[in-house]
Design an enzyme around this catalytic site. Structure first.
Site, PDB file in Angstrom:
ATOM      1  N   HIS A  18      43.511  50.070  45.056  1.00 12.96           N
ATOM      2  CA  HIS A  18      43.739  49.895  46.492  1.00 12.96           C
ATOM      3  C   HIS A  18      44.430  48.580  46.803  1.00 12.96           C
ATOM      4  CE1 HIS A  18      39.745  48.041  45.813  1.00 12.96           C
ATOM      5  NE2 HIS A  18      40.067  47.203  46.770  1.00 12.96           N
ATOM      6  N   GLU A  54      34.840  48.909  55.735  1.00 13.27           N
ATOM      7  CA  GLU A  54      36.140  49.306  55.220  1.00 13.27           C
ATOM      8  C   GLU A  54      36.439  50.764  55.515  1.00 13.27           C
ATOM      9  OE1 GLU A  54      35.416  48.571  50.932  1.00 13.27           O
ATOM     10  OE2 GLU A  54      35.581  50.738  50.717  1.00 13.27           O
ATOM     11  N   GLN A  65      43.149  50.064  51.876  1.00 12.14           N
ATOM     12  CA  GLN A  65      41.794  49.738  52.326  1.00 12.14           C
ATOM     13  C   GLN A  65      41.890  48.786  53.516  1.00 12.14           C
ATOM     14  OE1 GLN A  65      39.333  46.726  50.181  1.00 12.14           O
ATOM     15  NE2 GLN A  65      38.032  48.474  49.682  1.00 12.14           N
ATOM     16  N   HIS A  89      43.551  41.436  49.247  1.00  8.30           N
ATOM     17  CA  HIS A  89      43.474  41.492  47.781  1.00  8.30           C
ATOM     18  C   HIS A  89      44.064  42.786  47.250  1.00  8.30           C
ATOM     19  CE1 HIS A  89      39.594  43.515  48.895  1.00  8.30           C
ATOM     20  NE2 HIS A  89      39.809  44.246  47.813  1.00  8.30           N
ATOM     21  N   GLU A 139      40.850  42.357  42.362  1.00  9.22           N
ATOM     22  CA  GLU A 139      39.577  43.050  42.181  1.00  9.22           C
ATOM     23  C   GLU A 139      39.757  44.061  41.052  1.00  9.22           C
ATOM     24  OE1 GLU A 139      38.316  45.321  45.570  1.00  9.22           O
ATOM     25  OE2 GLU A 139      36.302  45.638  44.775  1.00  9.22           O
TER      26      GLU A 139
HETATM   27 CO    CO Z   1      38.587  45.884  47.393  1.00  8.22          CO
END
Ligand code: CO
Length: 143
Positions: A18, A54, A65, A89, A139
């Site tokens: 994502h 989210e 996301q 991120h 991530e």
């Molecule tokens: Co994330």
């Protein structure tokens, strides 16, 4: 860092999981993606531990996301205050989060999570510090 396994077959990153975008108004952002691009929400979750809500919109095998803080002391609240809305991120899919995290640490790079932990959708995740990752919060996501 180049290693003997930096070729395509040896990559620990198997997919973009994502792209996370920090927003002030989650409903407005969902509406924007729906009305403009025809994207529907695939999954929605409040992650209490991180102080975020989210919404995941599927794009091929990956997600956008949309991320908004649920409380003032959430890291995403601080991010928005400092940087405004935008990309927060990048989540890369990995087969083994613990192994990927160990690889980052063994290479001497900074991490945020010393150990893998639960993420949304029942995933196992770990964050890598942007400081030694060329300015991008990374991530690692194991499904
Ligand atoms: Co994330």
């Amino acid at each position: 860092m180049r290693t003997s396994s930096s070729n395509q077959d040896g990559s620990l990153l198997t997919e973009i999981d994502h792209i996370a975008i920090a927003v002030n108004d989650l409903e407005a952002a969902i509406e924007y993606y729906r009305d403009t691009f025809g994207c529907e929400v695939d999954h929605r979750e409040v992650v209490e531990r991180d102080g975020v809500e989210e919404a995941l919109l599927k794009v091929a095998d990956s997600y956008v996301q949309l991320l908004t803080p649920t409380r003032d002391d959430s890291p995403v609240a601080k991010y928005l205050e400092k940087n405004g809305e935008g990309i927060h991120h990048v989540g890369y899919r990995v087969d083994d989060c613990a192994a990927a995290l160990e690889r980052v640490k063994a290479a001497g790079h900074r991490v945020i999570d010393e150990e893998p932990r639960p993420g949304s959708r029942g995933t196992t995740v770990a964050f890598v510090h942007p400081k030694t990752a060329f300015g991008t919060l990374i991530e690692l996501v194991e499904e």
